[in-house]
Design a protein around this motif. Structure first.
Motif, PDB file in Angstrom:
ATOM      1  N   ILE A 181      47.719  74.772  63.814  1.00 44.54           N
ATOM      2  CA  ILE A 181      48.279  76.121  63.786  1.00 44.54           C
ATOM      3  C   ILE A 181      47.914  76.766  62.459  1.00 44.54           C
ATOM      4  O   ILE A 181      48.181  76.216  61.393  1.00 44.54           O
ATOM      5  CB  ILE A 181      49.809  76.079  63.975  1.00 44.54           C
ATOM      6  CG1 ILE A 181      50.146  75.537  65.371  1.00 44.54           C
ATOM      7  CG2 ILE A 181      50.405  77.462  63.760  1.00 44.54           C
ATOM      8  CD1 ILE A 181      51.627  75.365  65.628  1.00 44.54           C
ATOM      9  N   GLU A 182      47.275  77.930  62.519  1.00 40.46           N
ATOM     10  CA  GLU A 182      46.800  78.596  61.309  1.00 40.46           C
ATOM     11  C   GLU A 182      47.755  79.724  60.930  1.00 40.46           C
ATOM     12  O   GLU A 182      47.909  80.702  61.668  1.00 40.46           O
ATOM     13  CB  GLU A 182      45.390  79.144  61.520  1.00 40.46           C
ATOM     14  CG  GLU A 182      44.774  79.684  60.249  1.00 40.46           C
ATOM     15  CD  GLU A 182      43.318  80.060  60.432  1.00 40.46           C
ATOM     16  OE1 GLU A 182      42.731  80.587  59.478  1.00 40.46           O
ATOM     17  OE2 GLU A 182      42.771  79.831  61.531  1.00 40.46           O
TER      18      GLU A 182
ATOM     19  N   ASN B 236      47.205  82.688  67.021  1.00 41.41           N
ATOM     20  CA  ASN B 236      46.964  81.366  67.569  1.00 41.41           C
ATOM     21  C   ASN B 236      47.278  81.387  69.067  1.00 41.41           C
ATOM     22  O   ASN B 236      48.271  81.988  69.484  1.00 41.41           O
ATOM     23  CB  ASN B 236      47.874  80.324  66.908  1.00 41.41           C
ATOM     24  CG  ASN B 236      47.595  80.144  65.424  1.00 41.41           C
ATOM     25  OD1 ASN B 236      46.943  79.192  65.011  1.00 41.41           O
ATOM     26  ND2 ASN B 236      48.099  81.049  64.597  1.00 41.41           N
TER      27      ASN B 236
ATOM     28  N   ASP C 128      50.137  73.116  69.630  1.00 39.06           N
ATOM     29  CA  ASP C 128      48.695  73.309  69.490  1.00 39.06           C
ATOM     30  C   ASP C 128      47.867  72.210  70.130  1.00 39.06           C
ATOM     31  O   ASP C 128      46.646  72.203  70.037  1.00 39.06           O
ATOM     32  CB  ASP C 128      48.313  73.425  68.011  1.00 39.06           C
ATOM     33  CG  ASP C 128      48.640  72.151  67.227  1.00 39.06           C
ATOM     34  OD1 ASP C 128      49.237  71.212  67.806  1.00 39.06           O
ATOM     35  OD2 ASP C 128      48.300  72.098  66.031  1.00 39.06           O
TER      36      ASP C 128
END
Length: 276
Positions: free
Chosen positions: A2-3, A8, A24
């Protein structure tokens, strides 16, 4: 993975009393609070969300669309100046902090500034900065003359307007190439006019060379239609008159009406141009 600071696409894992938990695929989960949960969600379905840290420094997801994302630039308003720096409205509940050390000039409450958003590697927080040159580099780019690009107007200079090109590079629009009102914070489309040996980039707000004829001619044609088939402009009109009415240089105007004349779309008379 997860950014933080970006959108996302995550899978809906389960629904709880506080919201949806999204994952994710690598075992990392994040909460999407109830107020952002769409009515038509389905377990195991994919959902696009923006992820950042909430007021308690916990990763959180939202379906709101922020005005800036990580590693990009935007023109944002200061909503509060506190003991740590300025807090900017970026469209989310928690404001974006620009620490004092990241302010090119001291920020003031209520004013707007062009800032860059990045992830501070020491605090792991999304942070803003108005020290723009730290995040721009004209080295190693693959831009070419005539390329159409996205621009953000960042600063007025004695020569013209500095612009940020594609969220990566710095360019300049000379005052002599500006034929319509622009201001800091404007998002525009532009064209690479020239690339100098020192990698400085000159930008035009109008198509260049052959590319300029079709859109400029089309714009004048539509203007004629809107104006009852007549414009009080011709090849003897002053540059100031042409700029005031069409936001074009005289050179661009003459090329465009020449093209329209060859296509038998207009007639050019002493008092102006007429649609045929």
């Amino acid at each position: 993975m997860i950014e933080l600071g970006n959108y996302n696409t995550l899978k809906v894992l389960r629904s709880t009393s506080v919201g949806l938990f999204l994952g994710d695929g690598d075992g990392t989960e994040v909460l999407l609070p109830n107020k952002y949960v769409p009515e038509d969600f389905e377990i195991d379905a994919d959902l696009e969300v923006f992820c950042y840290l909430d007021n308690n420094e916990r990763p959180i997801a939202t379906t709101l669309k922020p005005d800036i994302v990580r590693n990009s630039f935007a023109y944002l308003r200061v909503v509060e100046v506190g003991s740590y720096g300025a807090f900017l409205d970026w469209g989310l509940e928690k404001h974006l902090l620009v620490p004092f050390r990241e302010q090119a000039n001291k920020m003031e409450d209520g004013k707007k500034y062009v800032v860059h958003c990045y992830l501070d590697e020491e605090t792991f927080r999304l942070t803003g900065s108005s020290r723009l040159n730290r995040f721009l580099s004209n080295e190693g780019f693959d831009l070419q003359v005539n390329n159409e690009v996205n621009l953000l107007v960042s600063r007025r200079t004695p020569l013209g307007w500095e612009v940020i090109i594609e969220d990566k590079y710095k360019g300049l629009v000379f005052e002599s190439d500006v034929f319509k009102p622009i201001a800091i914070g404007d998002q525009l489309r532009g064209y690479i006019k020239s690339i100098r040996p020192d990698n400085k980039i000159d930008v035009s707000l109008q198509p260049i060379g052959i590319q300029m004829l079709e859109p400029t001619a089309e714009m004048i044609f539509k203007k004629l239609q809107q104006n009852g088939g007549y414009l009080a402009l011709h090849d003897k009109s002053s540059p100031e008159e042409i700029k005031a009415q069409l936001h074009l240089s005289k050179k661009s105007f003459k090329k465009a009406i020449g093209a329209l004349y060859k296509e038998r779309k207009i007639n050019i008379k002493e008092d102006g141009i007429y649609l045929l």
